[in-house]
Write an enzyme that holds these catalytic residues in place. Sequence first.
Site, PDB file in Angstrom:
ATOM      1  N   CYS A 149      -4.400   2.388  -3.915  1.00  0.00           N
ATOM      2  CA  CYS A 149      -3.180   2.836  -3.223  1.00  0.00           C
ATOM      3  C   CYS A 149      -2.035   1.850  -3.432  1.00  0.00           C
ATOM      4  O   CYS A 149      -1.202   1.673  -2.539  1.00  0.00           O
ATOM      5  CB  CYS A 149      -3.407   3.032  -1.727  1.00  0.00           C
ATOM      6  N   GLN A 175      -4.957  -5.303   6.343  1.00  0.00           N
ATOM      7  CA  GLN A 175      -5.844  -6.058   5.471  1.00  0.00           C
ATOM      8  C   GLN A 175      -6.027  -7.505   5.948  1.00  0.00           C
ATOM      9  O   GLN A 175      -6.944  -8.188   5.517  1.00  0.00           O
ATOM     10  CB  GLN A 175      -5.247  -6.040   4.063  1.00  0.00           C
ATOM     11  N   HIS A 178       0.881  -1.172   0.000  1.00  0.00           N
ATOM     12  CA  HIS A 178       0.000   0.000   0.000  1.00  0.00           C
ATOM     13  C   HIS A 178       0.921   1.225   0.000  1.00  0.00           C
ATOM     14  O   HIS A 178       2.022   1.174   0.557  1.00  0.00           O
ATOM     15  CB  HIS A 178      -0.800  -0.073   1.309  1.00  0.00           C
ATOM     16  N   LYS A 183     -11.148  -1.239   9.872  1.00  0.00           N
ATOM     17  CA  LYS A 183     -11.291  -2.380   8.957  1.00  0.00           C
ATOM     18  C   LYS A 183     -11.730  -3.645   9.704  1.00  0.00           C
ATOM     19  O   LYS A 183     -11.922  -4.692   9.114  1.00  0.00           O
ATOM     20  CB  LYS A 183      -9.984  -2.612   8.203  1.00  0.00           C
ATOM     21  N   ASP A 228       2.428  -5.004   8.100  1.00  0.00           N
ATOM     22  CA  ASP A 228       1.213  -4.210   7.976  1.00  0.00           C
ATOM     23  C   ASP A 228       0.032  -5.180   7.951  1.00  0.00           C
ATOM     24  O   ASP A 228      -0.181  -5.878   6.962  1.00  0.00           O
ATOM     25  CB  ASP A 228       1.320  -3.391   6.683  1.00  0.00           C
TER      26      ASP A 228
HETATM   27  C1  LIG Z   1      -6.094   0.442   4.624  1.00  0.00           C
HETATM   28  C2  LIG Z   1      -4.676   0.051   4.584  1.00  0.00           C
HETATM   29  C3  LIG Z   1      -3.673   0.903   5.068  1.00  0.00           C
HETATM   30  C4  LIG Z   1      -3.966   2.275   5.586  1.00  0.00           C
HETATM   31  O1  LIG Z   1      -4.777   2.241   6.705  1.00  0.00           O
HETATM   32  P1  LIG Z   1      -5.327   3.610   7.336  1.00  0.00           P
HETATM   33  O2  LIG Z   1      -6.384   3.154   8.281  1.00  0.00           O
HETATM   34  O3  LIG Z   1      -5.874   4.416   6.199  1.00  0.00           O
HETATM   35  O4  LIG Z   1      -4.174   4.272   7.995  1.00  0.00           O
HETATM   36  C5  LIG Z   1      -2.380   0.450   5.038  1.00  0.00           C
HETATM   37  N1  LIG Z   1      -2.060  -0.761   4.569  1.00  0.00           N
HETATM   38  C6  LIG Z   1      -2.993  -1.609   4.079  1.00  0.00           C
HETATM   39  C7  LIG Z   1      -2.586  -2.959   3.581  1.00  0.00           C
HETATM   40  C8  LIG Z   1      -4.331  -1.233   4.073  1.00  0.00           C
HETATM   41  O5  LIG Z   1      -5.250  -2.067   3.600  1.00  0.00           O
END
Ligand SMILES: *Cc1c(COP(=O)(O)O)cnc(C)c1O
Length: 403
Positions: free
Chosen positions: A361, A201, A121, A224, A198
């Site tokens: 993104c 997701q 992302h 999320k 990260d």
């Molecule tokens: C949504 C997302 C982000 C960003 O998250 P925010 O809540 O907008 O800070 C970063 N990495 C991944 C893989 C995402 O899906």
Amino acid sequence: MFPVEKIREDFPILKREVNGKPLVYFDNAATSQTPQVVIDAIVNYYTNYNANIHRGVHTLSQEATDLYEEARIKIQQHFNAKNAYEIILTSGTTDSINMVASGFEALLTSGDEIIVSALEHHSNIVPWQMLCEKTGAVLKVIPMLENGTLDMSVYNTLISEKTKLVFCNHVSNALGIINPIKEMIAKAHQVGAAVLIDGAQATPHIKPDVQELDVDFYVASAHKICGPTGVGILYGKSEWLEKLPPYQGGGEMIETVTFEKTTYAGLPHKFEAGTPNICGGIAFGVALDYMNAIGFDAIGAYEHELLIYGTEKLQEIEGLTIYGTEDKTAVISFNIEGIHPYDIGAILDKLGVAVRTGHHCAQPIMNFYNIPGTVRASFSFYNTKEEIDLLVNAVQKAKMMLS
Ligand SMILES: *Cc1c(COP(=O)(O)O)cnc(C)c1O
């Protein structure tokens, strides 16, 4: 049987209509919907507990502090962190990543290497580019393969004594691919490099165990995982969090302040400058309780059924290509030959179906496939096969109108 009809009753928004049609919400990878218990927790906080935390001697402040710190413990237990103070509450994944990137500025020197994956992302690319510019460190990229997975043979050659950090998402937001993070973490640790995963997701579908993964940093966003926006976590092993300098100066993060010298508060407060999103943190804890009561194994199995069903149905449409076909969460990223993804998304919206279109993104992935973007339908445990049928019909209609 997964009790999806009963679960749908928990989400008031699923009853609304869009453009005169029942809402079919398939943009869960951008943000999830909010169950009534979480909405109630937010209302309850502002109705009964609203006060600033950690400083007050009065009852309200103590009650709010207790609720907030209980939420931290719920989050700790959910991620199986060893200590509650290893959970830093942030404004979300982006904030958490920037916190680590900024902290590493002090720990890197010119010629050090940072490895990132090609599936990232933007929020997981830009902070590292900025960090490299500031420190003279070099960014190395693990390339991706046609099936949407990372080329692990290249990863193994990129890792060296120069590697100080590895950054990868647990699940790719554009394609839904689940990355082999455990293997990547073990490999990075052989050369003493730290790993940040990260989990934005992955966390809606998988319950991560940070100790079992032996990960150094793990980040996620509440919005999320059925929680509110503006709150998320940075999990860090205490050794690493002790080593990193604080991110922002302000209230909450200090122990003593004079104009000559300030000493910082201990973990987690060192990284929590200013008044946090108190209500959001409490509601995040409630969201995790809600999802754990359903159970992540049940959620994962049901969503996998939706994925298989949706993949089969969509593949019957001529000229439709799905990107990323390996081990993945319930995300279908696709295009129809000769039609711009945006045009499909706009027609789907007219038919009440919410999907995401564009580069998600993750422009480097789109460049790899040489496409402007995709239509991304991302499923959650409150979606149904009937909704997938509506999606498939809508895509067929869009295809007819546009070709
Ligand atoms: C949504 C997302 C982000 C960003 O998250 P925010 O809540 O907008 O800070 C970063 N990495 C991944 C893989 C995402 O899906």
